[in-house]
Design an enzyme around this catalytic site. Structure first.
Site, PDB file in Angstrom:
ATOM      1  CG  HIS A 461      23.321 -12.821 -56.774  1.00 46.54           C
ATOM      2  ND1 HIS A 461      23.697 -13.477 -55.847  1.00 46.54           N
ATOM      3  CD2 HIS A 461      22.603 -13.637 -57.986  1.00 46.54           C
ATOM      4  CE1 HIS A 461      23.391 -14.785 -56.214  1.00 46.54           C
ATOM      5  NE2 HIS A 461      22.848 -14.790 -57.387  1.00 46.54           N
ATOM      6  CD  GLU A 462      20.709 -12.597 -61.131  1.00 50.81           C
ATOM      7  OE1 GLU A 462      21.373 -13.314 -61.929  1.00 50.81           O
ATOM      8  OE2 GLU A 462      20.131 -13.336 -60.115  1.00 50.81           O
ATOM      9  CG  HIS A 465      25.309 -15.058 -61.850  1.00 50.81           C
ATOM     10  ND1 HIS A 465      26.090 -16.178 -61.427  1.00 50.81           N
ATOM     11  CD2 HIS A 465      24.386 -15.060 -61.044  1.00 50.81           C
ATOM     12  CE1 HIS A 465      25.143 -17.062 -60.553  1.00 50.81           C
ATOM     13  NE2 HIS A 465      24.145 -16.133 -60.172  1.00 50.81           N
ATOM     14  CG  HIS A 468      32.017 -16.386 -63.291  1.00 51.26           C
ATOM     15  ND1 HIS A 468      30.936 -17.466 -62.453  1.00 51.26           N
ATOM     16  CD2 HIS A 468      33.041 -16.798 -63.585  1.00 51.26           C
ATOM     17  CE1 HIS A 468      31.759 -18.598 -62.603  1.00 51.26           C
ATOM     18  NE2 HIS A 468      33.058 -18.229 -63.244  1.00 51.26           N
TER      19      HIS A 468
HETATM   20 ZN   LIG Z   1      22.567 -16.496 -58.932  1.00 55.10          ZN
END
Ligand SMILES: [Zn+2]
Length: 673
Positions: A461-462, A465, A468
């Site tokens: 998940h991290e 980011h 991104h």
């Molecule tokens: Zn998050």
């Protein structure tokens, strides 16, 4: 050296010179950064030239460069490697920085020039035009278009609201500390691991209760120990302590503070021309209106509540009688093991951290985006535990990825991503530097780091980011990296979670750390079979919290009750209205300890499920199109993570898919279809 904070570093990719920064440098560097920005703004507003995009918007974008460089380091370390001195510095500077920001957005002369450029925006195109529109909205939503008396009132409201938010956080924390559960005998703790029991003994000793055990409280209403504690009375005691936080009528009661904050926020929203605070917040998000949010949440509420009732019947069959809220997690784990034969705890030997990182997380990013990662032990992070990787795309270096995996006293709880440097052409920054922070307990020396199932998921998940932040390219800093709407920012990180269990990826990283055996072949099938198990509960407790947040912020100032006792009644009515009033399934947070909404997430707790609509639709697209391919990755970069905040994200999404994201894939994923 304050230059180490203010000046661009000469290290690779402009990695901050952490070794040259000391605590005394922050104050003077922040002061200087603010003073320089004010001087730059004064130069813009005192110009006698006609306002133009170049002499106003571009100049505005440049004005904060050095302050921004300081604050990125300051705020990152405040979360990742802080101490009392840094926390104190933050307490001292937070109101100053808020006032600095207010002064910028409430500067009449500056707004007049921005407004003049905005009036002529038809002459501009693309990212330039979007920049004017977004800045104009920032100014208007901050009150720049108001008269002097209203502006003065707005400043007062902002100050009072932030004071109330700080008071709420302190009181909630103090009450949570007071309510930690004292346990007299080790027998009552049956179900906890030896490590958890010794942590409870140490916590008790710290409070002068040697020989006893102390269970400290956690944010969610459902404490994680509820799923393992065998002693029913203790489960009830723990649950009731969690629920009581902030509403006991003592000095740490948060309810009156919450109501004051809600009333003042509603007044602020009305001053700015909105019916409610939810209207103000959603106007600057992709949702647009509170009605769009409510429609979505209500669309999900009935099927979630229905599924939770069905789950409850299965749990009660397992328990041999009715269950209460404090029993739910315990019997849910029992049923998960008996019905689906899934015990996540036994998977840890297959999740050795370095293999998960290189052969899972990095491997997937390589296939999708052509990324490679080379560890650079010669480059120094802000703490010896931080690892630095140089990231290349098709062989060209594009930035650095910093990984800070372990928990330590100087780190805040949870997991997050930060950007130290964002790629943008205006300021000549070609590279990005991002960091991922997790809180994995450090193993004993010489022992491998074996992650839990949830920790592997968090890492993916991290890293979503991080991708991104690494892959976004923008002209203006305003739109660089993850500078997107709040109800959009979780979408790319949620999407990246899909690769954790993608067969090709899982087979590549999930190898037993001692035997080298692959993960048992049937594990994936069992996980898939159990994917929607307990989702009725999980969706209901989340939706309840999102609806409590929304319902409070839909009120006008006169509608906010004044008596603390009304808080519970208001919540109960708001949940009953949408069918989320099952006493066995409580909200993930209740108002009196809902720190998100008395901090930065006011009226925005819906964001997680809002972005999951895009996530579920995107995951379905990857699956339909062959999954882990470079071609798929490229399309996703072109329309989603490569554009940062440079254009309307939902427009870009619709251009990619030929339509907006439908809700059906989300309903299916959560078993709500
Ligand atoms: Zn998050």
């Amino acid at each position: 050296m304050i230059d180490a904070l203010l000046e661009p570093s000469d290290l690779p990719h402009r990695l901050p010179r952490f070794a040259d920064i000391s605590i005394e440098d922050y104050g003077p560097a922040i002061e200087q950064g603010m003073a320089e920005q004010l001087a730059a703004l004064a130069a813009i507003t005192s110009s006698t030239d006609e306002p133009t995009f170049e002499n106003t918007l571009v100049a505005l974008e440049r004005s904060g460069e050095r302050l921004d460089r300081v604050l990125r380091v300051f705020f990152s370390l405040l979360s990742a490697d802080s101490d009392d001195d840094l926390d104190e510095l933050n307490a001292a500077y937070a109101p100053r920085l808020a006032a600095h920001h207010d002064a910028l957005l409430l500067d009449d002369a500056l707004f007049a020039r921005v407004n003049a450029v905005y009036e002529n925006r038809a002459e501009l195109e693309g990212e330039d035009r979007y920049l004017v529109e977004r800045y104009h909205r920032d100014f208007v939503l901050a009150g720049a278009a108001l008269g002097p008396a209203e502006k003065a009132r707005l400043r007062e409201l902002n100050q009072e609201i932030s004071g109330l938010e700080a008071a709420f956080g302190q009181a909630a924390q103090a009450d949570s500390n007071d309510l930690a559960v004292v346990v007299d005998t080790v027998e009552e703790l049956a179900g906890l691991t030896p490590g958890e029991i010794s942590a409870a003994a140490a916590a008790a000793e710290n409070r002068g209760l040697a020989g006893k055990f102390l269970i400290t409280l956690t944010l969610f209403t459902a404490h994680p120990y509820l799923s393992v504690l065998e002693n029913r009375e203790l489960r009830q005691r723990l649950f009731e302590a969690q629920l009581a936080r902030g509403s006991r009528g003592n000095a740490n009661d948060t309810r009156a503070i919450a109501l004051d904050a809600l009333r003042l926020r509603a007044e602020k929203a009305q001053l700015l021309g909105f019916d409610s605070y939810a209207g103000l917040v959603t106007a600057d998000n992709t949702a647009g209106t509170p009605k769009a949010v409510r429609d979505m949440l209500e669309r999900l509420a009935a099927p979630a509540a229905r599924n939770a009732r069905a789950e409850q019947a299965a749990l009660e069959a397992s328990a041999g009688g009715p269950i209460e809220a404090w029993d739910w997690p315990y019997y849910a784990e029992k049923v998960r093991v008996s019905e689906y034969d899934v015990d996540l705890a036994v998977l840890r030997p297959w999740f050795e951290a370095d293999r998960v990182l290189h052969d899972g997380v990095f491997f997937a990013a390589g296939r999708l985006y052509g990324l490679t990662f080379e560890e650079r032990p010669d480059l120094q992070g802000y703490h010896p535990e931080v690892r630095v990787f140089e990231v290349s795309r098709d062989g060209e270096p594009i930035g650095l990825f910093l990984l800070d995996l372990y928990t330590r006293d100087s780190k805040k709880g949870g997991a997050w991503m930060n950007s130290y440097v964002t790629a943008n052409t205006l300021l000549g920054e070609p590279s990005a530097i991002v960091t991922n922070n997790l809180n994995v307990p450090k193993p004993a020396p010489g022992e491998p780091t074996l992650l839990t199932f949830d920790q592997v998921n968090t890492l993916f998940h991290e890293f979503g980011h991080a991708l991104h932040g690494l892959l976004a390219r923008a002209t203006y800093p305003r739109f660089a990296a993850t500078s997107v709407y709040r109800d959009f920012v979780e979408y790319p990180s949620q999407v990246n979670e899909m690769w954790m269990l993608w067969p090709e990826v899982l087979a590549n990283y999930a190898v037993h750390h001692e035997t080298g055996e692959p993960i048992p072949a049937d594990v994936l099938g069992k996980l898939e079979a159990s994917a929607t198990f307990n989702e009725g509960f999980a969706t209901s407790e989340y939706l309840a919290a999102a609806l409590i947040d929304l319902a409070w912020h839909e009120l006008g100032p006169a509608d906010v009750p004044t008596s603390p006792e009304a808080v519970g009644e208001f919540e109960a009515a708001a949940l009953a209205a949408v069918g989320l009033d099952n006493p066995a399934v409580r909200s993930r947070y209740h108002t009196a300890y809902f720190k998100h909404i008395f901090g930065g997430y006011a009226s925005a707790y819906y964001s997680y499920i809002w972005s999951e609509v895009l996530d579920a639709d995107t995951v379905a697209w990857f699956k339909e199109n062959g999954g882990l391919t470079r071609e798929n990755g490229e399309a996703y970069v072109r329309y989603v993570i490569g554009i940062g905040g440079t254009r309307d994200p939902l427009e870009s999404y619709a251009e990619w898919r030929g339509r907006p994201a439908p809700i059906a894939p989300l309903l299916e994923r959560r078993g709500l279809a």
